[in-house]
Write a protein that holds these residues in place. Structure first.
Motif, PDB file in Angstrom:
ATOM      1  N   GLU A   9     -21.663 -75.117  58.851  1.00 48.93           N
ATOM      2  CA  GLU A   9     -20.447 -75.668  58.271  1.00 48.93           C
ATOM      3  C   GLU A   9     -20.537 -75.687  56.743  1.00 48.93           C
ATOM      4  O   GLU A   9     -19.563 -75.387  56.057  1.00 48.93           O
ATOM      5  N   ARG A  10     -21.682 -76.027  56.202  1.00 47.08           N
ATOM      6  CA  ARG A  10     -21.858 -76.049  54.747  1.00 47.08           C
ATOM      7  C   ARG A  10     -21.667 -74.647  54.161  1.00 47.08           C
ATOM      8  O   ARG A  10     -21.017 -74.471  53.132  1.00 47.08           O
ATOM      9  N   THR A  11     -22.209 -73.642  54.835  1.00 49.98           N
ATOM     10  CA  THR A  11     -22.058 -72.263  54.374  1.00 49.98           C
ATOM     11  C   THR A  11     -20.593 -71.839  54.416  1.00 49.98           C
ATOM     12  O   THR A  11     -20.075 -71.263  53.458  1.00 49.98           O
ATOM     13  N   ARG A  12     -19.921 -72.124  55.520  1.00 48.33           N
ATOM     14  CA  ARG A  12     -18.497 -71.793  55.643  1.00 48.33           C
ATOM     15  C   ARG A  12     -17.708 -72.502  54.526  1.00 48.33           C
ATOM     16  O   ARG A  12     -16.832 -71.902  53.910  1.00 48.33           O
ATOM     17  N   GLN A  13     -18.025 -73.751  54.246  1.00 42.53           N
ATOM     18  CA  GLN A  13     -17.338 -74.502  53.195  1.00 42.53           C
ATOM     19  C   GLN A  13     -17.557 -73.872  51.828  1.00 42.53           C
ATOM     20  O   GLN A  13     -16.634 -73.821  51.013  1.00 42.53           O
ATOM     21  N   ARG A  14     -18.728 -73.360  51.572  1.00 46.99           N
ATOM     22  CA  ARG A  14     -18.999 -72.708  50.282  1.00 46.99           C
ATOM     23  C   ARG A  14     -18.140 -71.455  50.128  1.00 46.99           C
ATOM     24  O   ARG A  14     -17.635 -71.175  49.043  1.00 46.99           O
ATOM     25  N   PHE A  15     -17.978 -70.706  51.213  1.00 55.71           N
ATOM     26  CA  PHE A  15     -17.103 -69.532  51.147  1.00 55.71           C
ATOM     27  C   PHE A  15     -15.650 -69.954  50.917  1.00 55.71           C
ATOM     28  O   PHE A  15     -14.925 -69.321  50.149  1.00 55.71           O
ATOM     29  N   LEU A  16     -15.230 -71.027  51.563  1.00 55.76           N
ATOM     30  CA  LEU A  16     -13.856 -71.521  51.372  1.00 55.76           C
ATOM     31  C   LEU A  16     -13.647 -72.033  49.946  1.00 55.76           C
ATOM     32  O   LEU A  16     -12.610 -71.770  49.332  1.00 55.76           O
ATOM     33  N   GLU A  17     -14.629 -72.744  49.409  1.00 55.47           N
ATOM     34  CA  GLU A  17     -14.534 -73.217  48.021  1.00 55.47           C
ATOM     35  C   GLU A  17     -14.458 -72.035  47.061  1.00 55.47           C
ATOM     36  O   GLU A  17     -13.683 -72.056  46.094  1.00 55.47           O
ATOM     37  N   PRO A  27      -4.574 -62.929  42.304  1.00 54.18           N
ATOM     38  CA  PRO A  27      -3.876 -62.786  43.592  1.00 54.18           C
ATOM     39  C   PRO A  27      -4.848 -62.635  44.770  1.00 54.18           C
ATOM     40  O   PRO A  27      -5.890 -61.995  44.649  1.00 54.18           O
ATOM     41  N   VAL A  28      -4.472 -63.225  45.885  1.00 56.48           N
ATOM     42  CA  VAL A  28      -5.267 -63.162  47.115  1.00 56.48           C
ATOM     43  C   VAL A  28      -5.625 -61.725  47.474  1.00 56.48           C
ATOM     44  O   VAL A  28      -6.757 -61.438  47.862  1.00 56.48           O
ATOM     45  N   ALA A  29      -4.665 -60.828  47.327  1.00 52.53           N
ATOM     46  CA  ALA A  29      -4.869 -59.426  47.723  1.00 52.53           C
ATOM     47  C   ALA A  29      -5.947 -58.731  46.896  1.00 52.53           C
ATOM     48  O   ALA A  29      -6.472 -57.703  47.314  1.00 52.53           O
ATOM     49  N   LYS A  30      -6.282 -59.302  45.760  1.00 54.89           N
ATOM     50  CA  LYS A  30      -7.274 -58.674  44.890  1.00 54.89           C
ATOM     51  C   LYS A  30      -8.652 -59.320  44.986  1.00 54.89           C
ATOM     52  O   LYS A  30      -9.562 -58.933  44.255  1.00 54.89           O
ATOM     53  N   ILE A  31      -8.817 -60.279  45.864  1.00 53.07           N
ATOM     54  CA  ILE A  31     -10.117 -60.935  46.032  1.00 53.07           C
ATOM     55  C   ILE A  31     -10.996 -60.064  46.920  1.00 53.07           C
ATOM     56  O   ILE A  31     -10.585 -59.655  48.004  1.00 53.07           O
ATOM     57  N   SER A  32     -12.188 -59.801  46.455  1.00 48.61           N
ATOM     58  CA  SER A  32     -13.110 -58.945  47.210  1.00 48.61           C
ATOM     59  C   SER A  32     -14.234 -59.771  47.841  1.00 48.61           C
ATOM     60  O   SER A  32     -14.523 -60.891  47.413  1.00 48.61           O
ATOM     61  N   VAL A  33     -14.873 -59.174  48.821  1.00 49.38           N
ATOM     62  CA  VAL A  33     -16.031 -59.810  49.458  1.00 49.38           C
ATOM     63  C   VAL A  33     -17.131 -60.009  48.416  1.00 49.38           C
ATOM     64  O   VAL A  33     -17.797 -61.055  48.394  1.00 49.38           O
ATOM     65  N   SER A  34     -17.303 -59.047  47.543  1.00 50.32           N
ATOM     66  CA  SER A  34     -18.339 -59.158  46.493  1.00 50.32           C
ATOM     67  C   SER A  34     -18.107 -60.388  45.618  1.00 50.32           C
ATOM     68  O   SER A  34     -19.048 -61.127  45.319  1.00 50.32           O
ATOM     69  N   GLU A  35     -16.844 -60.591  45.209  1.00 50.94           N
ATOM     70  CA  GLU A  35     -16.538 -61.765  44.387  1.00 50.94           C
ATOM     71  C   GLU A  35     -16.775 -63.061  45.154  1.00 50.94           C
ATOM     72  O   GLU A  35     -17.317 -64.026  44.597  1.00 50.94           O
ATOM     73  N   LEU A  36     -16.351 -63.075  46.400  1.00 53.85           N
ATOM     74  CA  LEU A  36     -16.539 -64.274  47.230  1.00 53.85           C
ATOM     75  C   LEU A  36     -18.010 -64.620  47.385  1.00 53.85           C
ATOM     76  O   LEU A  36     -18.398 -65.782  47.241  1.00 53.85           O
ATOM     77  N   THR A  37     -18.810 -63.617  47.697  1.00 52.40           N
ATOM     78  CA  THR A  37     -20.238 -63.888  47.932  1.00 52.40           C
ATOM     79  C   THR A  37     -20.937 -64.311  46.649  1.00 52.40           C
ATOM     80  O   THR A  37     -21.757 -65.231  46.668  1.00 52.40           O
TER      81      THR A  37
END
Length: 187
Positions: A9-17, A27-37
């Motif tokens: 849950e903590r890991t999932r929350q970090r991705f959501l944050e 814009p949401v459409a321009k968010i990449s997995v690389s940026e998220l990680t």
């Protein structure tokens, strides 16, 4: 060895944050997995343990927000509140995240989903019978107008009180625009 639920849950929350942080910037459409990680402090393989891609993350976020909104609306409807009270309850449920996803950096399809969740409320509270000619057009008009007003209010930094915006919406739903713009004109 399975991960402990609190770690998961903590890991999932970090991705959501990380997601919400990025939505405030682009814009949401321009968010990449690389940026998220990178923002969350994990590697790509960890992201893929939780989500297939950014679209699945967005769907997860939107579904959660819509479920919360729907529960709030249905609970309030079951309590038989006045129209003004219902507006105030809905405004309280419309949190910053919902406005972000409905805004310029959000998902254009999300607004339609939110409006769809609002239909039972509008059909119950707008004083128009389902037998009225063009009923679906009238509800569509009210729905679009209410959300346009909500978005404008949010974009202006909620510069008038919840009570004021609620009263304005209630007046517009019950009496129409003419009552505000041309109060002396009789229809």
């Amino acid at each position: 060895m399975k991960k402990q639920p609190e770690v998961t849950e903590r890991t999932r929350q970090r991705f959501l944050e990380a997601f919400w942080s990025l939505v405030r910037e682009k814009p949401v459409a321009k968010i990449s997995v690389s940026e998220l990680t990178k923002r969350a402090g994990y590697n790509r393989s960890t992201f893929y343990e939780y989500f297939l891609d950014t679209d699945e993350l967005l769907a997860y976020v939107e579904t959660g927000l819509l479920e919360q909104l729907k529960e709030t609306i249905l609970q309030a409807m079951s309590e038989k509140h006045s129209l003004g009270a219902m507006f105030q309850i809905i405004f309280a449920a419309m949190n910053e995240k919902i406005y972000l996803l409905m805004g310029p950096n959000g998902d254009s399809a999300f607004l339609a989903r939110v409006q769809s969740e609002m239909l039972p409320f509008l059909e119950a509270y707008v004083p128009v019978s389902k037998d009225t000619p063009y009923f679906d057009y009238l509800i569509c008009f009210a729905n679009s107008a209410l959300f346009g007003l909500l978005q404008h209010w949010n974009e202006k930094g909620k510069d008038i009180s919840t009570e004021e915006i609620s009263g304005l919406m209630q007046e517009l739903v019950l009496k129409g625009l003419t009552s505000r713009v041309f109060p002396q004109v009789m229809m």
